[in-house]
Design a protein around this motif. Sequence first.
Motif, PDB file in Angstrom:
ATOM      1  N   ASN A 126       5.015   7.605  12.741  1.00  0.00           N
ATOM      2  CA  ASN A 126       3.830   6.880  13.171  1.00  0.00           C
ATOM      3  C   ASN A 126       3.824   5.477  12.581  1.00  0.00           C
ATOM      4  N   PHE A 127       3.070   4.592  13.220  1.00  0.00           N
ATOM      5  CA  PHE A 127       2.827   3.247  12.713  1.00  0.00           C
ATOM      6  C   PHE A 127       1.327   2.983  12.802  1.00  0.00           C
ATOM      7  N   ALA A 128       0.827   2.175  11.868  1.00  0.00           N
ATOM      8  CA  ALA A 128      -0.607   1.914  11.838  1.00  0.00           C
ATOM      9  C   ALA A 128      -0.878   0.501  11.359  1.00  0.00           C
ATOM     10  N   PHE A 129      -1.907  -0.105  11.926  1.00  0.00           N
ATOM     11  CA  PHE A 129      -2.420  -1.349  11.358  1.00  0.00           C
ATOM     12  C   PHE A 129      -3.938  -1.252  11.319  1.00  0.00           C
ATOM     13  N   GLY A 130      -4.530  -1.911  10.339  1.00  0.00           N
ATOM     14  CA  GLY A 130      -5.966  -1.813  10.174  1.00  0.00           C
ATOM     15  C   GLY A 130      -6.522  -2.936   9.339  1.00  0.00           C
ATOM     16  N   ALA A 131      -7.841  -2.905   9.158  1.00  0.00           N
ATOM     17  CA  ALA A 131      -8.536  -3.915   8.362  1.00  0.00           C
ATOM     18  C   ALA A 131      -9.751  -3.272   7.726  1.00  0.00           C
ATOM     19  N   SER A 132     -10.194  -3.853   6.622  1.00  0.00           N
ATOM     20  CA  SER A 132     -11.351  -3.311   5.917  1.00  0.00           C
ATOM     21  C   SER A 132     -12.122  -4.423   5.230  1.00  0.00           C
ATOM     22  N   ASP A 168       0.845  -1.193   0.000  1.00  0.00           N
ATOM     23  CA  ASP A 168       0.000   0.000   0.000  1.00  0.00           C
ATOM     24  C   ASP A 168       0.881   1.244   0.000  1.00  0.00           C
ATOM     25  N   ALA A 169       0.556   2.180  -0.857  1.00  0.00           N
ATOM     26  CA  ALA A 169       1.277   3.453  -0.916  1.00  0.00           C
ATOM     27  C   ALA A 169       0.256   4.577  -0.869  1.00  0.00           C
ATOM     28  N   VAL A 178     -11.806  -8.783   1.733  1.00  0.00           N
ATOM     29  CA  VAL A 178     -11.396  -8.482   3.108  1.00  0.00           C
ATOM     30  C   VAL A 178      -9.892  -8.243   3.091  1.00  0.00           C
ATOM     31  N   ALA A 179      -9.441  -7.139   3.713  1.00  0.00           N
ATOM     32  CA  ALA A 179      -8.021  -6.778   3.673  1.00  0.00           C
ATOM     33  C   ALA A 179      -7.507  -6.436   5.064  1.00  0.00           C
ATOM     34  N   ALA A 180      -6.208  -6.646   5.259  1.00  0.00           N
ATOM     35  CA  ALA A 180      -5.511  -6.237   6.480  1.00  0.00           C
ATOM     36  C   ALA A 180      -4.164  -5.657   6.076  1.00  0.00           C
ATOM     37  N   TYR A 181      -3.662  -4.684   6.870  1.00  0.00           N
ATOM     38  CA  TYR A 181      -2.417  -4.022   6.489  1.00  0.00           C
ATOM     39  C   TYR A 181      -1.654  -3.545   7.712  1.00  0.00           C
ATOM     40  N   PHE A 182      -0.356  -3.288   7.491  1.00  0.00           N
ATOM     41  CA  PHE A 182       0.520  -2.642   8.480  1.00  0.00           C
ATOM     42  C   PHE A 182       1.310  -1.574   7.739  1.00  0.00           C
ATOM     43  N   HIS A 183       1.271  -0.332   8.230  1.00  0.00           N
ATOM     44  CA  HIS A 183       1.886   0.791   7.527  1.00  0.00           C
ATOM     45  C   HIS A 183       2.886   1.533   8.398  1.00  0.00           C
ATOM     46  N   TYR A 184       3.947   1.967   7.784  1.00  0.00           N
ATOM     47  CA  TYR A 184       4.819   2.999   8.357  1.00  0.00           C
ATOM     48  C   TYR A 184       4.307   4.340   7.852  1.00  0.00           C
ATOM     49  N   VAL A 185       4.130   5.296   8.775  1.00  0.00           N
ATOM     50  CA  VAL A 185       3.451   6.554   8.437  1.00  0.00           C
ATOM     51  C   VAL A 185       4.341   7.744   8.802  1.00  0.00           C
ATOM     52  N   ALA A 200       0.106  16.042   8.279  1.00  0.00           N
ATOM     53  CA  ALA A 200       0.219  15.711   6.849  1.00  0.00           C
ATOM     54  C   ALA A 200       1.178  14.530   6.743  1.00  0.00           C
ATOM     55  N   SER A 201       0.744  13.448   6.107  1.00  0.00           N
ATOM     56  CA  SER A 201       1.541  12.234   6.151  1.00  0.00           C
ATOM     57  C   SER A 201       1.435  11.428   4.867  1.00  0.00           C
ATOM     58  N   MET A 202       2.285  10.404   4.797  1.00  0.00           N
ATOM     59  CA  MET A 202       2.256   9.393   3.745  1.00  0.00           C
ATOM     60  C   MET A 202       2.250   8.022   4.424  1.00  0.00           C
ATOM     61  N   HIS A 203       1.844   6.994   3.676  1.00  0.00           N
ATOM     62  CA  HIS A 203       1.853   5.635   4.207  1.00  0.00           C
ATOM     63  C   HIS A 203       2.602   4.719   3.245  1.00  0.00           C
ATOM     64  N   VAL A 204       3.230   3.697   3.799  1.00  0.00           N
ATOM     65  CA  VAL A 204       3.772   2.614   2.973  1.00  0.00           C
ATOM     66  C   VAL A 204       3.853   1.367   3.836  1.00  0.00           C
TER      67      VAL A 204
END
Length: 281
Positions: free
Chosen positions: A214-220, A119-120, A188-195, A170-174
């Motif tokens: 920042n760090f983030a994890f989520g699901a959708s 994910d970008a 169904v998706a799951a992710y872990f991002h560096y922000v 203001a941020s970006m994710h990868v």
Amino acid sequence: MMKKLFWLVLSTVILTGQSIFAQEADSEVQSSQREDSLLQVVNELSDRVQKTEDAARNERIWKKRAKYFNIGYITNQTLTDKVDAEAEWKSDFGVSLTFGKTYYLHKKPLLNMIKFGIDATWFELSYAKYSEPDVFAEGGSYTRAYNDYSSGYDDYYEEDFDLGIHQIDASMHVGPSVTVNPVGDLKVAAYFHYVPTYSMVVIDDSFGHGYVSNFAFGASVAYKAISVGIEHRWAKKATYNGLSFDEEGMDYDAPDFEDVIESDKWKMKSKSFRVFLSFRY
């Protein structure tokens, strides 16, 4: 004479039988060849239909749904001053806007339903408004969290210049993600991002800004173009360059910038929980 006639008739019968047998054998071979050819044509047509269906499904499920636009609502966000352990703010509300794309790492889904990707998020902007805590600091020291010069008296000094408490990031994710398409257009998706984030904070008459990891994890869960999801985000520690308005400096006849503006370093940590509505296209 009769003997010759007998052998002539017998020879004719044998030759005729052989001819008939050969014709029947040739007919069976030709029939078998026609059946094999027809079966080959059917298999080729079936393979073509299957490839066409797979290509159409891949186009509909994966390629046309790689980009995303998220509208997020921050249900709970906290900002804590690492220097003053009591200094913690909780958000009243917050919103975010996110634009990005998922780059899948392989063309064909594993088991015909699983894809791994990166994910970008090209750009995200978020805003949160905080409220002052109800409790006041103790010990007679100034703290940004409570806007208080406590000195043991019931009355305390309130700032005349108060902008409230706000945070803009203001941020970006990868980061990696995994998406499962169990049936139809459902995913169904799951992710872990560096922000990596540029963060700005206003606390009453003070302003701070700085880089935050920042760090983030989520699901959708998505159906066709519509998706809903949840995300938890956190940053252990960040350094903000702080600027504050010094009213005492205004008492001078010709105050300099240094007399009016004070600078210092803020050590902060933050975390948040948000829900989002996503449009995939």
